[in-house]
Design an enzyme around this catalytic site. Sequence first.
Site, PDB file in Angstrom:
ATOM      1  N   SER A 146      26.769 -20.148   0.032  1.00 43.26           N
ATOM      2  CA  SER A 146      26.250 -20.542  -1.275  1.00 43.26           C
ATOM      3  C   SER A 146      26.897 -19.689  -2.371  1.00 43.26           C
ATOM      4  O   SER A 146      28.114 -19.715  -2.507  1.00 43.26           O
ATOM      5  CB  SER A 146      24.721 -20.458  -1.277  1.00 43.26           C
ATOM      6  OG  SER A 146      24.184 -21.120  -2.400  1.00 43.26           O
TER       7      SER A 146
ATOM      8  N   ASP B 147      24.133 -31.505   2.156  1.00 43.43           N
ATOM      9  CA  ASP B 147      24.107 -30.398   1.197  1.00 43.43           C
ATOM     10  C   ASP B 147      24.771 -30.848  -0.102  1.00 43.43           C
ATOM     11  O   ASP B 147      25.928 -31.270  -0.104  1.00 43.43           O
ATOM     12  CB  ASP B 147      24.836 -29.191   1.779  1.00 43.43           C
ATOM     13  CG  ASP B 147      24.779 -27.958   0.891  1.00 43.43           C
ATOM     14  OD1 ASP B 147      24.136 -28.013  -0.184  1.00 43.43           O
ATOM     15  OD2 ASP B 147      25.363 -26.925   1.274  1.00 43.43           O
TER      16      ASP B 147
ATOM     17  N   HIS C   7      21.216 -27.607   2.597  1.00 46.45           N
ATOM     18  CA  HIS C   7      21.886 -26.387   2.142  1.00 46.45           C
ATOM     19  C   HIS C   7      21.527 -25.170   2.988  1.00 46.45           C
ATOM     20  O   HIS C   7      22.279 -24.195   3.010  1.00 46.45           O
ATOM     21  CB  HIS C   7      21.508 -26.126   0.671  1.00 46.45           C
ATOM     22  CG  HIS C   7      22.255 -24.998   0.040  1.00 46.45           C
ATOM     23  ND1 HIS C   7      23.623 -24.993  -0.087  1.00 46.45           N
ATOM     24  CD2 HIS C   7      21.820 -23.824  -0.493  1.00 46.45           C
ATOM     25  CE1 HIS C   7      24.003 -23.877  -0.688  1.00 46.45           C
ATOM     26  NE2 HIS C   7      22.931 -23.157  -0.932  1.00 46.45           N
TER      27      HIS C   7
END
Length: 288
Positions: A161, A218, A271
Amino acid sequence: MFLDSRTALAGIAIISQVFAAPVLEARASLVEDTSLWTPLHRAAQLSSAAYTGCSSKAFDITVTKSIQDTLTDTQGFVGYSSEKKTIAVVMRGSTTMTDIMNDVSTTLVTPSLSGVTFPSGVKIMSGINRPWSAVHDTVIAEVKSLIAKYPDYTLEATGHSLGGSLTYISHVALAQNFPDKQLTSHAMAAFPIGNEAWANFAGSQAKATLYRGNNIGDGVPNMYVNIPYSFKHYGTEVYSSGFQATTLKCSGQRDLSCSAGNGMYGVTAGHFQSFGITLGAAGCGSLL
């Protein structure tokens, strides 16, 4: 992006997609062996360890330096693997509001880092430039020290991320500061961080290879790719449903068979999974 930050960032990140997207094609191919899956599975483990705060051992990595800048809340670790004969830089993703503000600070700036020669026109988002700049010299100094001890080791970088997007810049920082070393980076669930000049430069580093490890469902890799941002990814995307047998090697930067075609934007449920790993839940011990 992780834990309680997911709700706040999702609310900020879900931006209208009424702008025209570039023409995309579906061109991905199945990865028939473990040559991509195994390193990406390991990269997901290391990225998870960065969330956990592993301070001495992170799977096969012996941690020699914990990275922490209070002002920008930039965190991660540097260490080495005697098993893999690598020196690793691992960056943590978002856990705090300071991180989230970095995630959404999209103003483009001209980067300046010691040991890096950026071509004219290169610009990256301030939310990546500021946190990386705060730890750049510390990271490079620790890697240099480890190279002196382990001169035959290669280099690697990873993170998930925000950590994956910081890997985009750490990849270049390492490649430029240590141009004679082989470098392989895995940017996991990363959003793009800069303009086309940046992506062209970052993707052309000698002796350096970057893979983008993205999970099915995601939306974070689709952030900032359209007008008014038009930020560019670089490297080879590998798209995972959590199983090696269905992992795809993607073609180009926006392959419809992969993240570009999943119809999602911002922080979504997918995610928090990466190549069979639940982020932050894998602990510090190796299962390899």
